[in-house]
Write a protein that holds these residues in place. Structure first.
Motif, PDB file in Angstrom:
ATOM      1  N   MET A 335     -13.837  13.641 -26.188  1.00  0.00           N
ATOM      2  CA  MET A 335     -14.814  14.076 -26.562  1.00  0.00           C
ATOM      3  C   MET A 335     -15.671  14.183 -25.720  1.00  0.00           C
ATOM      4  O   MET A 335     -16.576  15.359 -25.929  1.00  0.00           O
ATOM      5  N   GLN A 336     -15.603  13.733 -24.230  1.00  0.00           N
ATOM      6  CA  GLN A 336     -17.129  13.624 -23.305  1.00  0.00           C
ATOM      7  C   GLN A 336     -16.809  15.435 -22.587  1.00  0.00           C
ATOM      8  O   GLN A 336     -17.649  15.617 -21.797  1.00  0.00           O
ATOM      9  N   GLY A 337     -15.574  14.999 -22.425  1.00  0.00           N
ATOM     10  CA  GLY A 337     -15.159  16.649 -21.775  1.00  0.00           C
ATOM     11  C   GLY A 337     -15.195  17.997 -22.508  1.00  0.00           C
ATOM     12  O   GLY A 337     -15.795  18.809 -22.188  1.00  0.00           O
ATOM     13  N   MET A 338     -15.315  17.446 -23.912  1.00  0.00           N
ATOM     14  CA  MET A 338     -15.692  18.709 -25.212  1.00  0.00           C
ATOM     15  C   MET A 338     -17.109  18.771 -24.936  1.00  0.00           C
ATOM     16  O   MET A 338     -17.345  20.350 -24.920  1.00  0.00           O
ATOM     17  N   VAL A 339     -17.713  17.984 -24.981  1.00  0.00           N
ATOM     18  CA  VAL A 339     -19.604  17.557 -24.696  1.00  0.00           C
ATOM     19  C   VAL A 339     -19.941  17.949 -23.210  1.00  0.00           C
ATOM     20  O   VAL A 339     -20.783  19.616 -23.259  1.00  0.00           O
ATOM     21  N   ASP A 340     -19.563  18.270 -22.881  1.00  0.00           N
ATOM     22  CA  ASP A 340     -19.398  18.956 -21.263  1.00  0.00           C
ATOM     23  C   ASP A 340     -19.181  20.370 -20.863  1.00  0.00           C
ATOM     24  O   ASP A 340     -20.227  21.142 -20.437  1.00  0.00           O
ATOM     25  N   ALA A 341     -18.047  20.461 -21.685  1.00  0.00           N
ATOM     26  CA  ALA A 341     -18.239  22.565 -21.065  1.00  0.00           C
ATOM     27  C   ALA A 341     -19.201  22.958 -22.825  1.00  0.00           C
ATOM     28  O   ALA A 341     -18.493  24.388 -22.374  1.00  0.00           O
ATOM     29  N   LEU A 342     -19.939  22.782 -23.779  1.00  0.00           N
ATOM     30  CA  LEU A 342     -20.192  22.975 -24.374  1.00  0.00           C
ATOM     31  C   LEU A 342     -21.706  23.663 -23.400  1.00  0.00           C
ATOM     32  O   LEU A 342     -22.111  22.804 -22.576  1.00  0.00           O
ATOM     33  N   PRO A 343     -22.362  24.531 -23.911  1.00  0.00           N
ATOM     34  CA  PRO A 343     -23.401  26.245 -23.119  1.00  0.00           C
ATOM     35  C   PRO A 343     -24.347  23.934 -23.021  1.00  0.00           C
ATOM     36  O   PRO A 343     -24.724  24.261 -24.163  1.00  0.00           O
TER      37      PRO A 343
END
Length: 587
Positions: A335-343
């Motif tokens: 989940m944190q990786g998904m957040v980090d990948a956000l613009p």
């Protein structure tokens, strides 16, 4: 079975739940025609079943055998009983899955246990018995399976606003009781079951007719099915200019999650005639208009670590809202990786919280996790039930185990999470519940997706009922039907219980379908689809000024397949209307 069918000779019927009601009437209607019947009932109903059989003439009783069967028993015990049944006359030509229970109650009060009890009989029990009979029918390459279902999908109860829950429930119960007592068009069981025997045997009123995909019994059933179709068509037309526009030709075909929701051009269908011919109670559409404000909202999204959930989280953050992203235990890093990948413009961590949640956990644990979620910002404005799994498989090979696994996440998990959030929404008299179903609830007439499509059909029905129950508290339910989505983990059907060679061609067919979808170059864009959901919930953008939708589809394929199912139903309603509506009791 397509086209016209021929009249049969003597049939051997096995009827579940034969001790009363429809089951007892089917027993009588079948033996009167000269057929043989294996009447089954739970051991507790032994005396009731005896009374049913003793009421028949001696010449008819000679063609009846009795077996005691609990359809919620283990698969092994059920198979043993079916083996005994086959031994009575050497075959079973017609299996009638009639046994069922009805458990009433408000969803939030009943909890998952009541749903599980209901499904153990009405769904898993049917699968259990059917799977025990299918080997014998496959071996003979002949057989008929009848599944009895109820039609309650067209009735929308009037819900009083600004009243206490107890008063609301009393009003609904009083309305239902009055409606049943004062309705003079009560169905005659014998008349209805004689029609069923006609259809199975291909004689009398069924001669020259095509086998129906759906056989209704009673004009009220016909009208309720048409009413539901009319409501769906209203929403399809109202939102087609928005919800078909979700494709992106540049969306990569090798993505882990791609949306098979390409735009499709079809001619509009006028369902006004169906609505005009249908007598029904509906909610005041003025009260359903989308008057949501654009104030900052707090969203909780299940299964938000990837796929649609991740796309929705990004869309929510881009509008300035706050989001609680949930995923299964052990997925926090993902989940944190998904957040980090956000613009950069979406990755405002002051508006993001991560929470581990297994939607199949116990009711108590889920309540504690939802309390933690509410404590983050003091409320949850929007609950999005997105978490789900796909258990592909051939029904007979999967057994009840595969179906239970599918429903544990896609149905019972949704109910458990929703019930844990509803108390907070009721207390504030405000909230939105979004339920992600699937167009597969309508496009379910091809093999290999039985557990998945059935779970989505169940959750769409649940969403409609929930909307009627919580509308008085200013809680809106958005029933979402996206076209098909797939992940890299979706595979052709694999057996859970036994590998059955007869189904190998179907496995090959499904493998070809999966391969074709993975190689397609044009797919729907999940972000586009989720932007529409945010518009609807916030009442802005393309949703501004529109009525709240009872069913919101995403993608042209979803629109096509929902309409295809409605057209198929209407064809059968018209083809059998002169026969199947003539079931009222003679006065």
């Amino acid at each position: 079975m397509a086209g016209q069918y021929q009249a049969t000779g003597e049939n051997v019927w096995l009827i579940t739940g034969a001790a009363s009601g429809l089951g007892a009437s089917i027993v009588e209607a079948a033996v009167v025609r000269g057929d043989k019947v294996i009447a089954t009932a739970r051991p507790a109903f032994k005396e009731k079943l005896r009374i049913v059989i003793d009421s028949l003439p001696p010449k008819d009783r000679e063609r009846i055998r009795v077996l005691y069967l609990d359809i919620t028993d283990t698969a092994e015990n059920t198979r043993n009983i079916m083996k005994t049944a086959i031994g009575l006359w050497g075959r079973i030509d017609v299996l009638v899955n009639n046994a069922g229970v009805a458990i009433g109650g408000v969803t939030e009060e009943e909890g998952v246990d009541a749903f599980l009890k209901q499904f153990q009989t009405n769904v898993f029990g049917v699968i259990n018995v059917t799977n025990a009979i299918l080997p014998y029918m496959r071996e003979r390459r002949d057989g008929t399976i009848v599944i009895i279902r109820a039609v309650l999908l067209g009735l929308v109860f009037p819900v009083l606003r600004n009243v206490r829950l107890q008063k609301q429930l009393f009003t609904l119960a009083e309305f239902t009781q009055k409606r049943v007592i004062e309705n003079p068009a009560v169905g005659d069981l014998r008349k209805g079951m004689e029609i069923l025997v006609d259809v199975v045997r291909g004689e009398r009123r069924a001669v020259g007719r095509a086998w129906p995909s759906l056989l209704f019994l009673g004009a009220e059933a016909r009208d309720q099915i048409r009413a539901k179709s009319a409501m769906w068509e209203r929403d399809l037309q109202a939102w087609s200019d928005v919800c078909c526009d979700v494709t992106n030709d540049l969306f990569p075909s090798n993505s882990l999650l791609v949306a098979d929701i390409r735009s499709t051009s079809i001619s509009d269908t006028d369902y006004s005639i169906l609505e005009a011919r249908t007598s029904r109670t509906i909610l005041d559409t003025a009260d359903m208009s989308n008057d949501q404000t654009a104030a900052q909202k707090v969203w909780l999204i299940t299964g938000a670590g990837s796929g649609l959930g991740a796309s929705l989280a990004g869309a929510v953050l881009a509008r300035g809202d706050k989001v609680i992203i949930t995923g299964r235990p052990g997925s926090k890093e993902k989940m944190q990786g998904m957040v980090d990948a956000l613009p950069d413009n979406e990755r405002d961590e002051s508006r993001i919280r991560l929470l581990e949640l297994d939607v199949t956990d116990t009711t108590e644990n889920i309540r504690l996790i939802m309390k933690t979620a509410v404590d983050f910002w003091g409320r949850i404005d929007v609950l999005v039930n997105n978490a789900g799994i796909v258990v592909p498989g051939i029904t007979e090979e999967q057994g009840v185990q595969g179906w239970e696994r599918q429903f544990r996440t896609n149905v019972f998990g949704v109910i458990n999470v929703t019930n844990a959030v509803l108390p907070y929404m009721r207390a504030r008299r405000d909230g939105n519940v979004v339920i992600l179903g699937s167009r597969s609830a309508w496009k379910n007439d091809f093999p290999g997706i039985g557990p998945y499509s059935a779970s989505k059909a169940a959750i769409h029905s649940y969403a409609d009922t929930l909307s009627a129950e919580v509308g008085t508290f200013n809680i809106r339910v958005l029933n979402l039907a996206p076209a098909a989505f797939r992940t890299s983990g979706f595979d052709p059907p694999k057996p859970i219980v036994d590998h059955i060679d007869d189904y190998d061609p179907i496995r090959q067919q499904m493998a070809a379908i999966v391969k074709e979808r993975r190689e397609r170059s044009s797919f729907g864009d999940p972000r586009k689809g989720m932007e529409i959901v945010v518009d609807v919930v916030r009442g802005e953008g393309r949703a501004a000024g529109r009525e709240w939708s009872s069913l919101l589809f995403l993608g042209g394929d979803a629109l096509v397949h929902i309409r295809e199912k409605m057209h198929k139903w209407e064809h059968d309603l018209e083809a059998w209307s002169d026969v199947a509506q003539d079931v009222t009791e003679d006065k």
